[in-house]
Design an enzyme around this catalytic site. Structure first.
Site, PDB file in Angstrom:
ATOM      1  CG  ASP A 157      -2.301   0.584   0.926  1.00 21.47           C
ATOM      2  OD1 ASP A 157      -2.332   1.793   0.647  1.00 21.47           O
ATOM      3  OD2 ASP A 157      -3.330  -0.118   0.977  1.00 21.47           O
ATOM      4  CG  HIS A 214      -5.285   3.684   0.381  1.00 19.88           C
ATOM      5  ND1 HIS A 214      -4.798   2.431   0.106  1.00 19.88           N
ATOM      6  CD2 HIS A 214      -6.508   3.734  -0.186  1.00 19.88           C
ATOM      7  CE1 HIS A 214      -5.694   1.762  -0.601  1.00 19.88           C
ATOM      8  NE2 HIS A 214      -6.743   2.527  -0.794  1.00 19.88           N
ATOM      9  CB  SER A 525      -9.206   0.492  -1.160  1.00 21.19           C
ATOM     10  OG  SER A 525      -8.423   0.645  -2.304  1.00 21.19           O
TER      11      SER A 525
END
Ligand SMILES: *[C@@H]1O[C@H](CO)[C@@H](O)[C@H](O)[C@H]1NC(C)=O
Ligand SMILES: *[C@@H]1O[C@H](CO)[C@@H](O)[C@H](O)[C@H]1NC(C)=O
Ligand SMILES: *[C@@H]1O[C@H](CO)[C@@H](O)[C@H](O)[C@H]1NC(C)=O
Ligand SMILES: *[C@@H]1O[C@H](CO)[C@@H](O)[C@H](O)[C@H]1NC(C)=O
Ligand SMILES: *[C@@H]1O[C@H](CO)[C@@H](O)[C@H](O)[C@H]1NC(C)=O
Ligand SMILES: *[C@@H]1O[C@H](CO)[C@@H](O)[C@H](O)[C@H]1NC(C)=O
Ligand SMILES: *[C@@H]1O[C@H](CO)[C@@H](O)[C@H](O)[C@H]1NC(C)=O
Ligand SMILES: *[C@@H]1O[C@H](CO)[C@@H](O)[C@H](O)[C@H]1NC(C)=O
Ligand SMILES: CC(=O)N[C@H]1CO[C@H](CO)[C@@H](O)[C@@H]1O
Length: 748
Positions: A157, A214, A525
């Site tokens: 990520d 994220h 996600s």
């Protein structure tokens, strides 16, 4: 070449907005040009080579020396070091290097060079969800699986914020002896929870601090520790915890806010395989379906699966159109996104008394629920001061709110477009606002047109549970059918992906406590790491299960109805297509004890790949060894021993009416078990014949094969259809979902 929407920005607000947009999948792959070095005409290429059979490359140094022998002679010495970007050991035989177009062409002409390609760029595609998924402290699967203890989840990520409370290691044992990973944060930052942290986006010793947030969100969703009193703006409050709270985490930074380049993704997979992770969580992907041969995630995942590592991927955020699915290789779990039973509610009450529920994350306590004049401001520049402004929801709803605020508007009602239907986001708005469904928006606009003096109030209702339609497919969740392998159903499963609260790299409200920063965001996600956590729990409970066996357990026990007992609905509140839900919604408590298992050995993927009509060279690249398809018996993709069945008559040809499908199941329950087949009829299929009709096991681990013969009706009168064959015993119900495509569906 820069995509404005995905650029980083100095303000916190914008980072949140940008990340959401990126997660929702509108960052186009920049293609080869994204690898261009700003200072010269060098681009990053991925080079795949045949390893010498006469020479043993024992060490990493031997391999590096061998790879360097392919680089142009003019780039000797330290210059050569700079050209070599990544050297791969597991994921493929080859390396990534910075080259000019001429150099790349010259390398491509060398013997032993199998492929030279400019790298592409891919994009990034909870307090409450464990509870919603049936996980409770002290009981059931969390206890049975020791909360994921001993399992290592690798997360590819944007990096991670290591000091977040979600990565506290209270109660987490030291990593298992097999662990070989590194931590490039200083000593205080890694612990028994976060055991690995490496970056591949810049210099190799750089600390992989989270770029955007994220990576912190996905990692804490999969395996975050218990954090009491987590909330954003005081909403969605409760104890935040990941799905596998005692599992270890290893962060591999392969993306920046600008995207995830192919060579770094491959390097992340390579390192994770070397380090010894058990599960890989990959919430990123291409915007278009890539052939398996040139898809870095499919390639990396194949090498990982070969080592027994389970790879969980986001299915993409390009829904609700069909044919939008990415990450569809049969050796990965492709996860779609659904709503949960939690909403962060704000109601629009019109002057005529009509009420429409919507959502927002910003709910100021001092805002009076009084009626204000109401106006529909279509487009930019028409916002009315002193009024509640209705805007058509577009990309950047928070920016739309800022425009309304700047124009002196009192509040905003953000109305969905038809495609988004009933999927509403709880966004961190900058003024009193609520995002409402398409149907609600249409009614509100009708009222504005007909009332002489339209008014509205916004009523903040905070966090509400028991959303009656959950789980429903979120509009953005990518849909099948699977373009690269028409006989494999994708997505495999859906899991929570709408308005998910998890850790963030810095506070989005005015709180000063960075260690307890949370954010609510949406995307596949977010659903992918939920399933990665589920896999860690199953792996902890069943250390001997293969990746295919774990997938089988998840798929054959999935729920197909919502909390009300209706079939799972989509964003339009219509029964969702099997090409949106896959096998259904994950049910963890059932998956831990499935009864029967469909296993797939690595050996099965070679006949499968040959059956997809890839040439020998491509199959050899994917599986990492020489394959001659003519010397083996290939199989059509629907014959792979997959835990769902797909009949794609568009692909099979219109003259095909009978299909015979074979599957093999292994007894994972009591030695003496007897199963009967129960068939759910399928529109457009005239007969479904199963043989044998009963499966009688007398031993543990015994395998039995069965065949199902399907006969299509002359005129199916449907574009697609779905059903199932369920093997039912006294104790178990093993459901194998069946998807049928009769006609190419152009749209929804
Ligand atoms: C180590 O990391 C912590 C937390 O990120 C930071 O506060 C500290 O200054 C770092 N120490 C060194 C020596 O870099
Ligand atoms: C969340 O906050 C609200 C309002 O402060 C409170 O009523 C509720 O009990 C809290 N919920 C939890 C789970 O802490
Ligand atoms: C944060 O603080 C600023 C400055 O005090 C204020 O203008 C803003 O409204 C606050 N934001 C929130 C979400 O409370
Ligand atoms: C999961 O399965 C269990 C056991 O059959 C059932 O009680 C529960 O309601 C299911 N949960 C969901 C979310 O479907
Ligand atoms: C179906 O038609 C294709 C050509 O369209 C042909 O190649 C194939 O042999 C036919 N199959 C059957 C079972 O007739
Ligand atoms: C297809 O199956 C049906 C019923 O099982 C049978 O009557 C028919 O002859 C079969 N057709 C072919 C082409 O095999
Ligand atoms: C299924 O079809 C195959 C050949 O297509 C045939 O050999 C077999 O007997 C059929 N089985 C059933 C149960 O109809
Ligand atoms: C079944 O297989 C598993 C692993 O494959 C093994 O641990 C177990 O002992 C086997 N059970 C029997 C009864 O053979
Ligand atoms: C009727 C029902 O499902 N009630 C549930 C609503 O949500 C809360 C919080 O998750 C549960 O505790 C209730 O059981």
């Amino acid at each position: 070449m820069e995509d404005q929407k995905c650029r980083s920005s100095p303000t916190t607000w914008t980072i949140v907005i940008l990340s959401l947009i990126c997660i929702l999948g509108v960052c186009p792959a920049n293609g080869a040009s994204a690898g261009v070095d700003a200072s010269s005409s060098l681009s990053t290429y991925v080079i795949e080579v045949r390893k010498p059979t006469n020479k043993h490359l024992a060490t990493k140094e031997d391999i590096d020396t061998f790879y360097r022998s392919f680089l142009p002679a003019t780039t000797a010495g330290s210059n050569q070091e700079q050209r070599m970007v990544h050297s791969y050991r597991h994921v493929l035989s080859g390396f990534a290097a910075k080259l000019t177009a001429e150099e790349a062409k010259a390398i491509g002409e060398k013997d032993s060079v199998l492929d030279v390609r400019p790298e592409m760029v891919l994009s990034l595609h909870t307090t409450h969800t464990p509870d919603y998924l049936g996980l409770r402290q002290g009981v059931g699967l969390w206890e049975d699986s020791n909360y994921g203890k001993g399992v290592i989840i690798g997360v590819l990520d944007t990096g991670i914020f290591p000091d977040h409370l979600s990565f506290s290691d209270e109660g987490v044992p030291p990593p298992p002896a097999k662990w070989k990973g590194r931590c490039n944060f200083n000593r205080t930052s890694c612990n028994n929870k976060l055991i690995g942290a490496t970056s591949f986006t810049g210099s190799s010793n750089a600390a992989p601090y989270d770029d955007g947030g994220h990576g912190t969100h996905t990692a804490s969703t999969a395996a975050g520790a218990f954090v009491k009193d987590a909330s954003v703006y005081g909403l969605a409050n409760g104890t935040a915890v990941g799905i596998a709270p005692l599992a270890h985490l290893a962060a591999y930074k392969v993306c920046t806010v600008d995207g995830c380049s192919e060579s770094t993704i491959l390097a992340g997979f390579d390192a994770a395989i070397e380090d010894g992770v058990d599960v890989l969580s990959v919430s990123l992907g291409s915007q278009v379906q890539l052939e398996l041969r040139s898809d870095p995630i499919a390639r990396g995942a194949f090498a990982a699966t070969q080592k027994g590592i389970f790879v969980s991927c986001s299915a993409g955020n390009a829904g609700p159109l069909s044919n939008t699915l990415t990450n569809g290789a049969p050796w990965v779990l492709s996860v779609g996104a659904s709503s949960t039973d939690r909403t962060i509610k704000a109601t629009a009450r019109l002057g005529n008394g009509q009420e429409f529920d919507g959502e927002t994350l910003y709910q100021p306590r001092d805002f009076e629920p009084a009626q204000h004049p109401l106006a529909y401001s279509e487009g930019y520049g028409f916002d009315a001061p002193g009024k509640v402004n209705v805007r058509d929801a577009g990309f950047g709803p928070v920016q739309q709110g800022q425009q309304v605020k700047d124009a002196g508007g009192v509040a905003m009602i953000n109305a969905n477009d038809p495609d988004s239907g009933y999927t509403t986001f709880a966004d961190p708005h900058v003024l009193p606002a609520t995002q409402v469904s398409y149907v609600a928006g249409t009614e509100i606009k009708k009222y504005i047109k007909t009332a002489s003096a339209p008014t509205a109030a916004i009523l903040f209702k905070g966090t509400q549970f028991n959303g009656s339609f959950a789980p429903a497919v979120a509009y953005f969740s990518s849909r099948g059918p699977n373009g690269i392998s028409p006989g494999i159903l994708k997505p495999d499963i859906i899991g929570p992906g709408l308005n998910i609260l998890a850790g963030w790299k810095s506070p989005i409200d005015n709180s000063t406590d960075k260690k307890r920063a949370f954010n609510v965001i949406s995307g596949t996600s977010m659903s992918c790491p939920h399933l990665s956590g589920v896999v860690a729990l199953l792996k902890s409970a069943h250390p001997d299960w293969s990746p295919a066996a774990i997938k089988s357990a998840i798929l054959t026990t999935a729920a197909t109805s919502n909390a009300k007992g209706q079939p799972i609905l989509d964003e339009a509140r219509q029964p969702a297509s099997i090409f949106a839900t896959g096998a259904g919604h994950v049910n963890i408590s059932k998956a831990v004890n499935p009864g029967l298992i469909y296993d797939t050995g690595l050996i099965d993927y070679v006949p499968y790949l040959c059956g997809l009509n890839y040439n020998d060279g491509d199959v050899s690249l994917i599986v990492g060894k020489e394959v001659s398809c003519s010397s083996i018996e290939s199989i059509p993709d629907y014959q792979l021993n997959y835990p769902s069945i797909t009949l794609n008559f568009v692909h099979l040809g219109s003259n095909v009416s009978n299909v015979s499908v074979k599957r093999t199941v292994r007894n994972d329950g009591p030695a003496n078990s007897r199963y009967k087949s129960v068939i759910e009829p399928i529109t457009g299929i005239g007969s479904i014949d199963v043989s044998p009709r009963e499966l009688v096991f007398t031993k543990a681990n015994e395998t039995i094969s069965y065949t199902v013969n399907f006969t299509k009706k002359a005129s199916p009168q449907a574009m697609n259809a779905q059903g199932a064959i369920t093997w039912v015993s006294a104790q178990y119900s093993v459901r194998t979902a069946i998807a049928v495509l009769f006609e190419e569906s152009g749209g929804l």
